[in-house]
Design an enzyme around this catalytic site. Structure first.
Site, short mmCIF file in Angstrom:
data_model
loop_
_atom_site.label_atom_id
_atom_site.label_comp_id
_atom_site.label_asym_id
_atom_site.label_seq_id
_atom_site.Cartn_x
_atom_site.Cartn_y
_atom_site.Cartn_z
N TYR A 144 14.24 30.91 8.65
CA TYR A 144 12.96 31.57 8.94
C TYR A 144 12.82 31.88 10.42
O TYR A 144 13.10 31.02 11.26
CB TYR A 144 11.79 30.67 8.53
CG TYR A 144 11.50 30.69 7.04
CD1 TYR A 144 11.13 31.87 6.40
CD2 TYR A 144 11.59 29.52 6.30
CE1 TYR A 144 10.85 31.86 5.04
CE2 TYR A 144 11.31 29.51 4.94
CZ TYR A 144 10.94 30.69 4.32
OH TYR A 144 10.66 30.69 2.99
N ARG A 183 -11.03 -0.91 13.95
CA ARG A 183 -10.74 -0.08 12.80
C ARG A 183 -11.53 -0.55 11.60
O ARG A 183 -12.42 0.14 11.13
CB ARG A 183 -9.23 -0.09 12.49
CG ARG A 183 -8.83 0.88 11.40
CD ARG A 183 -7.33 0.94 11.17
NE ARG A 183 -6.79 -0.28 10.56
CZ ARG A 183 -5.55 -0.37 10.07
NH1 ARG A 183 -4.73 0.67 10.17
NH2 ARG A 183 -5.12 -1.49 9.54
N MET A 200 10.88 24.64 3.12
CA MET A 200 10.16 23.74 2.22
C MET A 200 11.12 22.91 1.36
O MET A 200 10.95 21.70 1.21
CB MET A 200 9.22 24.55 1.30
CG MET A 200 8.36 23.66 0.42
SD MET A 200 7.39 24.56 -0.79
CE MET A 200 6.22 25.42 0.23
N LYS A 228 0.86 -1.21 0.00
CA LYS A 228 0.00 0.00 0.00
C LYS A 228 0.88 1.24 0.00
O LYS A 228 2.08 1.17 0.34
CB LYS A 228 -0.91 -0.03 1.23
CG LYS A 228 -0.17 -0.02 2.57
CD LYS A 228 -1.10 -0.36 3.73
CE LYS A 228 -0.35 -0.36 5.05
NZ LYS A 228 -1.18 -0.90 6.15
C1 PLP Z 1 -0.40 -1.87 6.87
C2 PLP Z 1 -0.96 -3.21 7.19
C3 PLP Z 1 -0.13 -4.33 7.32
C4 PLP Z 1 1.38 -4.24 7.33
O1 PLP Z 1 1.80 -3.77 8.60
P1 PLP Z 1 3.35 -3.60 8.98
O2 PLP Z 1 3.31 -3.17 10.41
O3 PLP Z 1 3.90 -2.55 8.09
O4 PLP Z 1 4.01 -4.90 8.79
C5 PLP Z 1 -0.73 -5.58 7.46
N1 PLP Z 1 -2.08 -5.70 7.53
C6 PLP Z 1 -2.91 -4.64 7.46
C7 PLP Z 1 -4.37 -4.84 7.56
C8 PLP Z 1 -2.38 -3.35 7.30
O5 PLP Z 1 -3.20 -2.30 7.26
#
Ligand code: PLP
Length: 378
Positions: free
Chosen positions: A267, A145, A315, A46
């Site tokens: 800055y 979640r 930046m 992701k």
């Molecule tokens: C992001 C995620 C992972 C990977 O988690 P890591 O801590 O980066 O290994 C696995 N399962 C779900 C559902 C996630 O959202």
């Protein structure tokens, strides 16, 4: 022109260089696979593989035998699907949003179903098309979640018609505190998951993220889903040394100067030179993913010597103290280390008051990227 000389050209033009070691990435996958065996190991790619490039990362991991890839958003899956081999499975963690069903089906993207509504939608799509469609089912085991609650799962089991046209190929859940091996929440989530999983004995059980793999065999289940450890991050306290760094970041100097005592730097004049100093301005700032929180407290390194960041991170640039370096050694174009052997990803994240995940995913597209094969060139 090879990648290295083209990088030199870019570096001379004042760009930072992000080096991504695909050999180390592959070695990390092998290490995680060995630890999780006999469970299989997927890859979480992701957010463009945590900012490192989902296409390159997925191809490298495919070469190591990885066949299961997880993204968060449906659009990420749409982009990645044509770049993956046909025998690679691609799952969307955030679930199926209304309207995405037909494209998911067409493109062979497996939704992670997170609610009864999503189960119904996918089941409806399957019955409408007359095809039995695969799906992963996520249950909430204590993170609150995503995924079905225990009650929703009961409803699902009590009403077989809800899943009559689909095949639940995977049952999964996610750990909230896997980075803390001692946290009681881990065992509590594991037993909640075991109860849910029992309702789908034929399905592949997927539970552990990177940290979960290090919690031990009970957590491995059938398919682990690491992200951060593949990319060289520290997933839990006392992580074994087998996980290697994957990323190096260096930034060139674009200006140097000597300033007298009392000079205001950056800055807001947030740093005032306490005495005569030599300072250097570097070609990256918060728009390059270097958090503004590093202002006045972070550092970069040159040949192992710490160069403190002076005043505010801008930046596109920031200024560091090079007084400790022999004059003439740091000049226009000299690269300094932001992430590397002297400052790990974790050290940088800690200095910025954040986590390695956030640093990686914010590095962005502004650096000259150099994919190298490290020690394990295929
Ligand atoms: C992001 C995620 C992972 C990977 O988690 P890591 O801590 O980066 O290994 C696995 N399962 C779900 C559902 C996630 O959202």
């Amino acid at each position: 022109m090879n990648a290295h000389s083209s990088f030199r050209m870019l570096a001379d033009h004042g760009w930072g260089r992000l080096e991504i070691d695909l050999g180390a990435l592959r070695a990390n996958y092998r290490a995680l696979a060995a630890r999780a065996a006999p469970a299989r190991v997927a890859a979480v790619v992701k957010a463009d593989a945590y900012g490192l490039g989902a296409e390159r990362v997925s191809a490298a991991l495919y070469a190591e035998g990885c066949r299961d890839f997880f993204v968060a958003h449906f659009v990420e899956a749409l982009r990645l699907r044509p770049l993956l081999s046909l025998d690679a499975r691609l799952y969307v963690l955030n679930g199926l949003q209304p309207g995405d069903e037909d494209v998911a089906l067409e493109r062979d993207i497996v939704p992670v179903l997170n609610s009864l509504e999503q189960v119904e939608q996918w089941n409806f799509t399957a019955s409408r098309t007359g095809r039995q469609l695969a799906a992963a089912l996520q249950v909430d085991s204590g993170m609150s979640r995503l995924g079905l609650s225990a009650d929703e799962l009961k409803t699902l089991v009590a009403r077989p018609s809800l899943t009559a046209a689909i095949r639940i190929t995977h049952v999964m859940s996610h750990l909230a505190e896997a980075d803390e091996p001692e946290a009681p929440a881990n065992a509590a989530q594991l037993s909640a998951f075991a109860a849910a999983r029992a309702a789908f004995p034929q399905a592949i059980a997927s539970f552990a993220n990177s940290g979960g793999i290090f919690l031990g065999p009970d957590y491995h289940q059938d398919l682990a889903r690491p992200g951060i450890a593949l990319y060289g991050g520290v997933a839990c306290r006392n992580q074994p040394e087998e996980i290697r760094p994957v990323v190096r970041l260096s930034i060139p100097v674009i200006q140097t100067r000597s300033v007298p005592a009392g000079t205001r730097i950056g800055y807001g004049g947030r740093h005032v030179a306490p005495g005569p100093m030599r300072i250097a301005t570097l070609a990256a700032g918060y728009a390059d993913g270097l958090p503004r929180h590093l202002s006045g407290c972070g550092a970069v390194y040159f040949e192992g010597q710490r160069l403190p960041i002076l005043g505010s991170v801008s930046m596109d640039s920031m200024t560091v103290d090079v007084s400790a370096i022999e004059p003439g050694r740091i000049t226009l174009g000299t690269p300094v280390e932001v992430i590397g052997p002297h400052q790990t990803l974790e050290m940088l994240a800690e200095a910025a008051g954040t986590i390695a995940y956030e640093i990686l995913t914010r590095l962005g597209q502004r650096y000259a990227r150099d994919y190298i094969q490290g020690e394990t060139a295929a």
